[in-house]
Enzyme design. Structure first.
Site, PDB file in Angstrom:
ATOM      1  N   LYS A   1       0.827  -1.220   0.000  1.00 37.48           N
ATOM      2  CA  LYS A   1       0.000   0.000   0.000  1.00 37.48           C
ATOM      3  C   LYS A   1       0.860   1.270   0.000  1.00 37.48           C
ATOM      4  O   LYS A   1       0.624   2.175  -0.783  1.00 37.48           O
ATOM      5  CB  LYS A   1      -0.916   0.041   1.229  1.00 37.48           C
TER       6      LYS A   1
ATOM      7  N   ARG B   1      -9.588   1.419   8.355  1.00 36.62           N
ATOM      8  CA  ARG B   1      -9.204   0.052   8.659  1.00 36.62           C
ATOM      9  C   ARG B   1     -10.328  -0.700   9.382  1.00 36.62           C
ATOM     10  O   ARG B   1     -10.165  -1.873   9.704  1.00 36.62           O
ATOM     11  CB  ARG B   1      -7.978   0.076   9.578  1.00 36.62           C
TER      12      ARG B   1
HETATM   13  P1  ADP Z   1       1.000  -1.927   7.754  1.00 34.42           P
HETATM   14  O1  ADP Z   1       0.059  -1.709   6.613  1.00 34.42           O
HETATM   15  O2  ADP Z   1       2.272  -2.580   7.347  1.00 34.42           O
HETATM   16  O3  ADP Z   1       0.377  -2.605   8.922  1.00 34.42           O
HETATM   17  P2  ADP Z   1       0.865   0.913   8.620  1.00 34.42           P
HETATM   18  O4  ADP Z   1       2.037   1.808   8.549  1.00 34.42           O
HETATM   19  O5  ADP Z   1      -0.294   1.214   7.750  1.00 34.42           O
HETATM   20  O6  ADP Z   1       1.482  -0.520   8.312  1.00 34.42           O
HETATM   21  O7  ADP Z   1       0.320   0.845  10.130  1.00 34.42           O
HETATM   22  C1  ADP Z   1       1.153   0.549  11.203  1.00 34.42           C
HETATM   23  C2  ADP Z   1       0.332   0.397  12.465  1.00 34.42           C
HETATM   24  O8  ADP Z   1      -0.284   1.657  12.795  1.00 34.42           O
HETATM   25  C3  ADP Z   1      -0.835  -0.579  12.365  1.00 34.42           C
HETATM   26  O9  ADP Z   1      -0.449  -1.907  12.639  1.00 34.42           O
HETATM   27  C4  ADP Z   1      -1.786  -0.028  13.445  1.00 34.42           C
HETATM   28  O10 ADP Z   1      -1.382  -0.425  14.726  1.00 34.42           O
HETATM   29  C5  ADP Z   1      -1.597   1.468  13.332  1.00 34.42           C
HETATM   30  N1  ADP Z   1      -2.589   2.054  12.391  1.00 34.42           N
HETATM   31  C6  ADP Z   1      -2.347   2.575  11.166  1.00 34.42           C
HETATM   32  N2  ADP Z   1      -3.476   3.006  10.572  1.00 34.42           N
HETATM   33  C7  ADP Z   1      -4.497   2.743  11.444  1.00 34.42           C
HETATM   34  C8  ADP Z   1      -5.913   2.919  11.420  1.00 34.42           C
HETATM   35  N3  ADP Z   1      -6.526   3.455  10.348  1.00 34.42           N
HETATM   36  N4  ADP Z   1      -6.625   2.521  12.506  1.00 34.42           N
HETATM   37  C9  ADP Z   1      -6.025   1.986  13.565  1.00 34.42           C
HETATM   38  N5  ADP Z   1      -4.697   1.760  13.657  1.00 34.42           N
HETATM   39  C10 ADP Z   1      -3.923   2.139  12.622  1.00 34.42           C
END
Ligand code: ADP
Ligand code: ZN
Length: 223
Positions: free
Chosen positions: A13, A88
């Protein structure tokens, strides 16, 4: 134009979103990057987020929704945004619809990335990122290593591994994705705006290919 990047952790992503940002001139908003920047700077938000992220859990909806709502108010995203890692949960998706509706906007495209699970795990274990929050370039030690070990090609900063990128948290993050995030596929499919793309070395279709194809389609529509 509002684009959402959907997909399990490690499907690409972030990579696709940052390439799209360059190709179509719309800013990427990554909730993961926002949390990581705050953790690095040890802000109040960073301290709270770290408690959840280090365990592979989601940050609570109310906190996350408010962050995105505020970010969407800023000038640089008034012509559109690529949302990477948000929504999410169904609750986040509904909140986003409401936020956009108030601005007479809507979600235009949901890009859903899929990757076989064995490939996801291998990718996440080998993932490294530039520690400079202004750069955040993503590397892979096997597929796409930096020219000089441990140093970012683009800005010269140190390359680090994310704390949550270990085999233990990956498993719980994938499980969480299945339970909480994958229902969004149906949610957006029913709205007729879902576009699913497989990102896998096995079919020789990588993030950069998806970014190029999607950018081409979007630029064609704009003409
Ligand atoms: P990945 O897609 O590899 O899990 P991200 O950088 O998108 O990595 O997210 C890292 C962490 O940040 C997630 O595992 C979660 O704990 C938190 N996070 C990110 N976006 C959200 C969201 N929309 N809602 C809740 N937690 C989030
Ligand atoms: Zn860098």
């Amino acid at each position: 134009m509002i684009i959402i990047m959907l997909g399990a952790p490690g499907t690409g992503k972030g990579t696709v979103a940052s390439m799209l940002e360059k190709n179509i001139g719309i800013k990427q908003i990554s909730t993961g990057d926002i949390f990581r920047k705050n953790m690095q700077e040890k802000t109040e938000l960073g301290k709270i987020a770290e408690k959840y992220i280090s365990k592979g859990n989601l940050v609570p909806d109310d906190i996350t929704i408010q962050i995105v709502k505020d970010r969407l108010e800023q000038k640089d995203v008034q012509n559109g945004a690529i949302l990477d890692g948000f929504p999410r949960t169904i609750e986040q998706a509904k909140a986003l619809d409401k936020i956009l509706e108030e601005k007479s906007k809507k979600v235009d495209m949901v890009l859903n990335l899929t990757t076989p699970e064995d490939e996801i795990i291998e990718r996440i274990v080998n993932r490294r990122i530039c520690s400079n929050p202004e750069c955040k370039t993503i590397y892979n030690l096997v597929m796409n290593p930096p020219k000089q070990e441990g140093i970012c090609d683009k800005c010269g900063s140190k390359i680090v591994q994310r704390k949550d990128d270990n085999e233990e948290t990956i498993k719980s993050r994938i499980k969480l994705y299945m339970e909480q995030t994958s229902p969004l596929i149906k949610y957006y499919e029913e709205k007729g705006i879902l576009r699913t793309e497989e990102v896998s070395i096995k079919i020789n279709h990588l993030g950069k290919d998806v970014a190029e194809e999607v950018a081409k389609d979007i630029n064609n529509i704009a003409k």
